[in-house]
Design a protein around this motif. Structure first.
Motif, PDB file in Angstrom:
ATOM      1  N   THR A 137       5.237   9.080 -39.829  1.00 60.38           N
ATOM      2  CA  THR A 137       6.593   8.566 -39.988  1.00 60.38           C
ATOM      3  C   THR A 137       6.624   7.546 -41.120  1.00 60.38           C
ATOM      4  OG1 THR A 137       6.495   6.627 -38.554  1.00 60.38           O
ATOM      5  CG2 THR A 137       6.775   8.762 -37.497  1.00 60.38           C
TER       6      THR A 137
ATOM      7  N   PHE B 239       6.265  -0.652 -35.609  1.00 61.66           N
ATOM      8  CA  PHE B 239       4.977  -0.002 -35.793  1.00 61.66           C
ATOM      9  C   PHE B 239       3.916  -1.045 -36.133  1.00 61.66           C
ATOM     10  CE2 PHE B 239       7.223   4.080 -37.431  1.00 61.66           C
ATOM     11  CZ  PHE B 239       7.621   4.359 -36.131  1.00 61.66           C
TER      12      PHE B 239
ATOM     13  N   LEU C 229      15.738   5.153 -34.229  1.00 63.00           N
ATOM     14  CA  LEU C 229      14.720   6.200 -34.113  1.00 63.00           C
ATOM     15  C   LEU C 229      15.322   7.517 -33.656  1.00 63.00           C
ATOM     16  CD1 LEU C 229      11.835   4.050 -32.630  1.00 63.00           C
ATOM     17  CD2 LEU C 229      11.856   5.214 -34.848  1.00 63.00           C
ATOM     18  N   LYS C 230      16.289   7.451 -32.754  1.00 63.04           N
ATOM     19  CA  LYS C 230      16.936   8.695 -32.319  1.00 63.04           C
ATOM     20  C   LYS C 230      17.710   9.304 -33.489  1.00 63.04           C
ATOM     21  CE  LYS C 230      17.334   7.804 -27.377  1.00 63.04           C
ATOM     22  NZ  LYS C 230      18.038   6.931 -26.438  1.00 63.04           N
TER      23      LYS C 230
ATOM     24  N   ARG D 269      17.796  13.487 -41.102  1.00 61.63           N
ATOM     25  CA  ARG D 269      16.800  13.071 -42.092  1.00 61.63           C
ATOM     26  C   ARG D 269      17.134  13.695 -43.439  1.00 61.63           C
ATOM     27  NH1 ARG D 269      13.194  14.021 -38.086  1.00 61.63           N
ATOM     28  NH2 ARG D 269      12.315  15.862 -39.070  1.00 61.63           N
TER      29      ARG D 269
ATOM     30  N   LEU E  43      16.659  -0.377 -32.046  1.00 60.97           N
ATOM     31  CA  LEU E  43      15.478   0.410 -32.407  1.00 60.97           C
ATOM     32  C   LEU E  43      15.619   1.833 -31.877  1.00 60.97           C
ATOM     33  CD1 LEU E  43      12.923   0.053 -33.913  1.00 60.97           C
ATOM     34  CD2 LEU E  43      11.833  -0.857 -31.858  1.00 60.97           C
ATOM     35  N   SER E  44      16.027   1.961 -30.633  1.00 64.41           N
ATOM     36  CA  SER E  44      16.222   3.292 -30.057  1.00 64.41           C
ATOM     37  C   SER E  44      17.257   4.067 -30.850  1.00 64.41           C
ATOM     38  CB  SER E  44      16.677   3.189 -28.602  1.00 64.41           C
ATOM     39  OG  SER E  44      15.611   2.820 -27.767  1.00 64.41           O
TER      40      SER E  44
ATOM     41  N   LEU F 173       7.266  15.671 -37.275  1.00 60.81           N
ATOM     42  CA  LEU F 173       7.971  14.413 -37.510  1.00 60.81           C
ATOM     43  C   LEU F 173       9.085  14.230 -36.484  1.00 60.81           C
ATOM     44  CD1 LEU F 173       7.800  12.094 -39.391  1.00 60.81           C
ATOM     45  CD2 LEU F 173       9.215  13.315 -41.042  1.00 60.81           C
ATOM     46  N   SER F 174       9.863  15.277 -36.261  1.00 60.27           N
ATOM     47  CA  SER F 174      10.929  15.204 -35.262  1.00 60.27           C
ATOM     48  C   SER F 174      10.354  14.883 -33.895  1.00 60.27           C
ATOM     49  CB  SER F 174      11.696  16.524 -35.193  1.00 60.27           C
ATOM     50  OG  SER F 174      12.539  16.673 -36.306  1.00 60.27           O
TER      51      SER F 174
ATOM     52  N   GLY G 170      15.401  10.980 -35.742  1.00 66.59           N
ATOM     53  CA  GLY G 170      14.579  11.983 -35.088  1.00 66.59           C
ATOM     54  C   GLY G 170      15.137  13.389 -35.238  1.00 66.59           C
TER      55      GLY G 170
ATOM     56  N   LEU H  98       9.239  11.181 -33.791  1.00 64.38           N
ATOM     57  CA  LEU H  98      10.351  10.225 -33.789  1.00 64.38           C
ATOM     58  C   LEU H  98      11.149  10.303 -32.496  1.00 64.38           C
ATOM     59  CD1 LEU H  98      11.418  10.582 -37.510  1.00 64.38           C
ATOM     60  CD2 LEU H  98      10.516   8.533 -36.411  1.00 64.38           C
ATOM     61  N   LYS H  99      11.331  11.511 -31.978  1.00 61.92           N
ATOM     62  CA  LYS H  99      12.043  11.629 -30.705  1.00 61.92           C
ATOM     63  C   LYS H  99      11.232  10.974 -29.594  1.00 61.92           C
ATOM     64  CE  LYS H  99      14.853  15.691 -31.660  1.00 61.92           C
ATOM     65  NZ  LYS H  99      14.727  17.142 -31.880  1.00 61.92           N
TER      66      LYS H  99
ATOM     67  N   VAL I  10       9.215   8.540 -29.742  1.00 60.96           N
ATOM     68  CA  VAL I  10       9.188   7.097 -29.885  1.00 60.96           C
ATOM     69  C   VAL I  10      10.598   6.494 -29.857  1.00 60.96           C
ATOM     70  CG1 VAL I  10       9.306   6.450 -32.312  1.00 60.96           C
ATOM     71  CG2 VAL I  10       7.334   5.749 -30.933  1.00 60.96           C
ATOM     72  N   GLY I  11      11.585   7.355 -29.776  1.00 60.71           N
ATOM     73  CA  GLY I  11      12.969   6.891 -29.720  1.00 60.71           C
ATOM     74  C   GLY I  11      13.406   6.481 -28.324  1.00 60.71           C
TER      75      GLY I  11
END
Lengths: 116, 116
Positions: free
Chosen positions: A85, B89, B14-15, B23, B10-11, A10-11, B18, A14-15, A17-18
DNA sequence: CCAATAGTCAACCATTTGGATGAATATAAT
DNA sequence: ATTATATTCATCCAAATGGTTGACTATTGG
């Protein structure tokens, strides 16, 4: 189905896609289908090598697959992994709603007490 | 509705999400409701200050809101922002399916040609 | 066979990130 | 008034990240 959500996966997803550039790459891939590394790189104001590294990150996150034909590498989006995600987000939301429902019940039973 | 998806937002989101620790913080918040910084920090094997910084990152991403009462800061999850990522997404997937449909049409019309 | 093309790998660099620790600030409790 | 608690701010550090360039490998075209 019911795929186990690994935290590290998951990390990594997400990273991956970040980053704006990587999201842009994914977007290009879904709209154009499989593309070569050079073709992808042409869309960005950075070196081929930099794009190549971004692709590698996406690949390691499982968001992209590579098919090598001779010297050419064809990169294709793998949207399946994104569901990991989504399932995490979904889990969060369901916990959230569960708690709200529990609070609701609490209030209702207080009301019933008051009504006596 | 139809909220404009800013790329930087968004960045940032998501970061923020991530990172495992962040989380985990979000998960704690949705299941427990608002919590103080110290209470959150108690769940982690790192300094209070480190957790405080993580909270700040979440806050800047809009994933968490802070209500200050005296010296205590109550942190609450703000799941709304997650929909930004979901809508991204979703956009990806819809582009993907559009392209597949277009390919389908192409094949069908080829079939029709062959049938002449 | 030789040159050009498609990519990766390796080394380097600046910036960001995730953590620690120490000091500062503000509020609450005694 | 003083002390204790809750929290952030500032500084520092090692590791990771996003980029560059140069060298290397493999395949293809003339």
């Amino acid at each position: 189905m019911g795929e186990y959500v690994n935290d590290d996966d998951l990390s990594r997803i997400l990273k991956a896609v970040g980053d704006t550039t990587r999201r842009h790459i994914l977007t290009l891939l879904v709209q154009e289908g499989a593309m070569r590394v050079t073709a992808l790189a042409a869309h960005f104001d950075m070196s081929l090598n930099a794009v190549s590294k971004h692709i590698k990150v996406l690949e390691e996150a499982g968001l992209v697959a590579r098919k090598t034909l001779g010297r050419e590498h064809f990169i294709a989006a793998e949207l399946g992994r994104l569901s990991l995600t989504e399932s995490w987000f979904g889990k969060l939301k369901s916990i959230w709603e569960l708690r709200l429902a529990a609070l609701d019940n609490l209030l209702v039973s207080k009301d019933e007490q008051n009504a006596e």
